[in-house]
Scaffold this active site. Structure first.
Site, PDB file in Angstrom:
ATOM      1  N   ARG A 104       0.872  -1.183   0.000  1.00 43.23           N
ATOM      2  CA  ARG A 104       0.000   0.000   0.000  1.00 43.23           C
ATOM      3  C   ARG A 104       0.903   1.226   0.000  1.00 43.23           C
ATOM      4  O   ARG A 104       1.701   1.421   0.915  1.00 43.23           O
ATOM      5  CB  ARG A 104      -0.922   0.006   1.219  1.00 43.23           C
ATOM      6  CG  ARG A 104      -1.642   1.332   1.394  1.00 43.23           C
ATOM      7  CD  ARG A 104      -2.775   1.271   2.384  1.00 43.23           C
ATOM      8  NE  ARG A 104      -3.921   0.575   1.832  1.00 43.23           N
ATOM      9  CZ  ARG A 104      -5.179   0.727   2.287  1.00 43.23           C
ATOM     10  NH1 ARG A 104      -5.426   1.542   3.297  1.00 43.23           N
ATOM     11  NH2 ARG A 104      -6.164   0.050   1.747  1.00 43.23           N
ATOM     12  N   HIS A 131      -7.299   0.775  -6.583  1.00 41.38           N
ATOM     13  CA  HIS A 131      -7.509  -0.055  -5.383  1.00 41.38           C
ATOM     14  C   HIS A 131      -8.199  -1.347  -5.846  1.00 41.38           C
ATOM     15  O   HIS A 131      -9.373  -1.583  -5.584  1.00 41.38           O
ATOM     16  CB  HIS A 131      -8.381   0.713  -4.382  1.00 41.38           C
ATOM     17  CG  HIS A 131      -8.389   0.137  -2.991  1.00 41.38           C
ATOM     18  ND1 HIS A 131      -7.668  -0.985  -2.638  1.00 41.38           N
ATOM     19  CD2 HIS A 131      -9.039   0.536  -1.867  1.00 41.38           C
ATOM     20  CE1 HIS A 131      -7.884  -1.247  -1.358  1.00 41.38           C
ATOM     21  NE2 HIS A 131      -8.704  -0.345  -0.868  1.00 41.38           N
ATOM     22  N   GLN A 134     -10.233  -3.828  -3.533  1.00 44.55           N
ATOM     23  CA  GLN A 134     -11.515  -3.274  -3.086  1.00 44.55           C
ATOM     24  C   GLN A 134     -12.598  -3.475  -4.148  1.00 44.55           C
ATOM     25  O   GLN A 134     -13.687  -3.970  -3.846  1.00 44.55           O
ATOM     26  CB  GLN A 134     -11.340  -1.769  -2.796  1.00 44.55           C
ATOM     27  CG  GLN A 134     -12.614  -1.095  -2.336  1.00 44.55           C
ATOM     28  CD  GLN A 134     -13.024  -1.554  -0.954  1.00 44.55           C
ATOM     29  OE1 GLN A 134     -12.240  -1.452  -0.019  1.00 44.55           O
ATOM     30  NE2 GLN A 134     -14.225  -2.071  -0.804  1.00 44.55           N
ATOM     31  N   ASP A 220     -17.117   6.853  -1.728  1.00 44.62           N
ATOM     32  CA  ASP A 220     -15.803   6.729  -1.071  1.00 44.62           C
ATOM     33  C   ASP A 220     -15.562   8.081  -0.394  1.00 44.62           C
ATOM     34  O   ASP A 220     -16.276   9.064  -0.663  1.00 44.62           O
ATOM     35  CB  ASP A 220     -14.745   6.442  -2.162  1.00 44.62           C
ATOM     36  CG  ASP A 220     -13.321   6.307  -1.623  1.00 44.62           C
ATOM     37  OD1 ASP A 220     -13.132   6.174  -0.401  1.00 44.62           O
ATOM     38  OD2 ASP A 220     -12.380   6.326  -2.457  1.00 44.62           O
ATOM     39  N   CYS A 260     -16.746   1.781   0.493  1.00 47.61           N
ATOM     40  CA  CYS A 260     -15.530   0.975   0.692  1.00 47.61           C
ATOM     41  C   CYS A 260     -15.012   1.080   2.127  1.00 47.61           C
ATOM     42  O   CYS A 260     -14.239   0.230   2.557  1.00 47.61           O
ATOM     43  CB  CYS A 260     -14.454   1.378  -0.308  1.00 47.61           C
ATOM     44  SG  CYS A 260     -14.003   3.103  -0.220  1.00 47.61           S
ATOM     45  N   ARG A 288     -13.652  -8.685   1.828  1.00 48.57           N
ATOM     46  CA  ARG A 288     -12.246  -8.402   1.507  1.00 48.57           C
ATOM     47  C   ARG A 288     -11.403  -9.642   1.822  1.00 48.57           C
ATOM     48  O   ARG A 288     -10.509  -9.999   1.059  1.00 48.57           O
ATOM     49  CB  ARG A 288     -11.735  -7.203   2.332  1.00 48.57           C
ATOM     50  CG  ARG A 288     -12.376  -5.856   2.001  1.00 48.57           C
ATOM     51  CD  ARG A 288     -12.002  -5.352   0.631  1.00 48.57           C
ATOM     52  NE  ARG A 288     -10.580  -5.235   0.456  1.00 48.57           N
ATOM     53  CZ  ARG A 288      -9.837  -4.183   0.851  1.00 48.57           C
ATOM     54  NH1 ARG A 288     -10.422  -3.146   1.417  1.00 48.57           N
ATOM     55  NH2 ARG A 288      -8.537  -4.158   0.638  1.00 48.57           N
TER      56      ARG A 288
HETATM   57  N1   CP Z   1     -11.378   0.057   2.274  1.00 46.59           N
HETATM   58  C1   CP Z   1     -10.103  -0.055   2.720  1.00 46.59           C
HETATM   59  O1   CP Z   1      -9.166  -0.322   1.969  1.00 46.59           O
HETATM   60  O2   CP Z   1      -9.968   0.143   4.061  1.00 46.59           O
HETATM   61  P1   CP Z   1      -8.605   0.326   4.854  1.00 46.59           P
HETATM   62  O3   CP Z   1      -8.014   1.660   4.424  1.00 46.59           O
HETATM   63  O4   CP Z   1      -9.012   0.321   6.295  1.00 46.59           O
HETATM   64  O5   CP Z   1      -7.676  -0.790   4.520  1.00 46.59           O
HETATM   65  N1  NVA Z   2      -9.838   6.794  -1.772  1.00 47.50           N
HETATM   66  C1  NVA Z   2      -9.522   6.370  -0.428  1.00 47.50           C
HETATM   67  C2  NVA Z   2      -9.787   4.909  -0.266  1.00 47.50           C
HETATM   68  C3  NVA Z   2      -9.639   4.410   1.157  1.00 47.50           C
HETATM   69  C4  NVA Z   2      -9.843   2.937   1.266  1.00 47.50           C
HETATM   70  C5  NVA Z   2      -8.080   6.705  -0.114  1.00 47.50           C
HETATM   71  O1  NVA Z   2      -7.226   6.558  -0.978  1.00 47.50           O
HETATM   72  O2  NVA Z   2      -7.809   7.139   1.025  1.00 47.50           O
END
Ligand code: CP
Ligand code: NVA
Length: 301
Positions: A104, A131, A134, A220, A260, A288
């Site tokens: 990430r 993502h 997701q 989101d 999400c 997930r």
């Molecule tokens: N939706 C999602 O990816 O959540 P987190 O940021 O908690 O991993």
């Molecule tokens: N668009 C958001 C998604 C979080 C799961 C971000 O990047 O923070």
């Protein structure tokens, strides 16, 4: 002949058959949860995260263990990467020691470089661009509840330029659904992405017309990770691009509402609409785990 190493770097690179294969594996693994699984026996996977996470971190840690593997969580600030060691060197070291990586981070290129230099299965657990874990989960969840998403209308409400809607854009043509993105002008996706993705995609500032007759309403956060400095401006400019009862009324009577997570009530979704749809939203969160086990199983096939 040696099998080539597979990665999940984005929805963009997946074929329809591969997506269906992941869903098939996810659904079997979901039904077999609790039974011993030896897929990752003898393997150690690493999660390398430069951004916060609840769902992604926990679901991958649990999922890898349930598949029989060991897992280590590496906050990028705690390893030399955080002090400027290049991603390609980190990748070459880890590639000699571990069997798979879940990353990430900010730049998509970092995940691509890690995959290339490590030569071990690499999963994008969220970048600024996509993502994929997701959106695969979201579609899997929709299909569990309503059957095939082909021919359905999905409406995304909010910041339509961030990673989550972009992964939705790449999924639309591959799975044959219509995608509407309701967002202010400055929060609409790059037209080049829409062109590259193909499929039936409409961007509009008119939220009421976008939600009309939709099968799935999706949102989101307005302020994605890394955009905190723009918080005040985003709250001002995105005001109104919220899923609430007024707009849910315009969708199909059996429309699903998904998020999400994490959710910010009163911003991208109202408290009332969030709680009314909590069953779906938390089924989505649980999935997930199952879908990511399906992804790992597909990567190793
Ligand atoms: N939706 C999602 O990816 O959540 P987190 O940021 O908690 O991993
Ligand atoms: N668009 C958001 C998604 C979080 C799961 C971000 O990047 O923070």
């Amino acid at each position: 002949m040696r099998k080539s190493v597979k990665h999940l770097l984005g929805i963009e690179q997946l074929t329809t058959t591969e997506i269906e294969n992941i869903f098939h594996r996810a659904s079997i693994l979901k039904s077999e949860r609790g039974q011993p699984n030896t897929l990752l026996t003898g393997q150690t996977w690493a999660l390398i995260f430069s951004k916060s996470s609840t769902r992604t971190r926990v679901s991958f840690e649990v999922g890898i263990r349930e598949l029989g593997g060991s897992v280590m969580f590496l906050n990028s600030q705690d390893i030399q990467l955080g002090r400027g060691e290049p991603i390609k060197d980190t990748a070459r070291v880890l590639g000699r020691m571990i069997h798979g990586a879940v990353i990430r981070t900010f730049a998509q290129q970092d995940v691509v470089d890690f995959a290339n230099f490590s030569a071990i299965p690499t999963i994008n657990a969220l970048t600024d661009d996509e993502h994929p874990c997701q959106i695969l989960t979201d579609i899997f969840t929709y299909q569990e509840k309503r059957g095939s998403i082909r021919g359905k209308v999905v409406t995304f409400v909010g910041d339509a330029a961030c990673n989550v809607p972009v992964s939705w854009i790449y999924a639309a043509a591959k799975l044959g659904f219509e995608l509407r993105l309701a967002a202010p002008k400055n929060y609409q996706p790059d037209p080049a992405i829409i062109k590259r993705a193909g499929g039936k995609i409409h961007c509009t500032e008119d939220l009421a017309s976008a939600v009309q007759g939709s099968d799935l309403l999706y949102t989101d956060v307005w302020i994605s990770m890394g955009k905190e400095a723009e918080s005040a401006q985003r709250i001002k400019e995105l005001a109104g691009y919220q899923i609430n009862e007024t707009y849910i009324q315009l969708a199909k009577p059996d429309a699903l509402v998904m998020h999400c997570l994490p959710a910010y009530r009163g911003k991208e979704i109202s408290e009332e609409s969030f709680e009314a749809n909590a069953q779906t939203i938390f089924d989505q969160a649980e999935n997930r785990l199952h879908v990511q086990k399906g992804i790992i199983s597909w990567l190793l096939s």
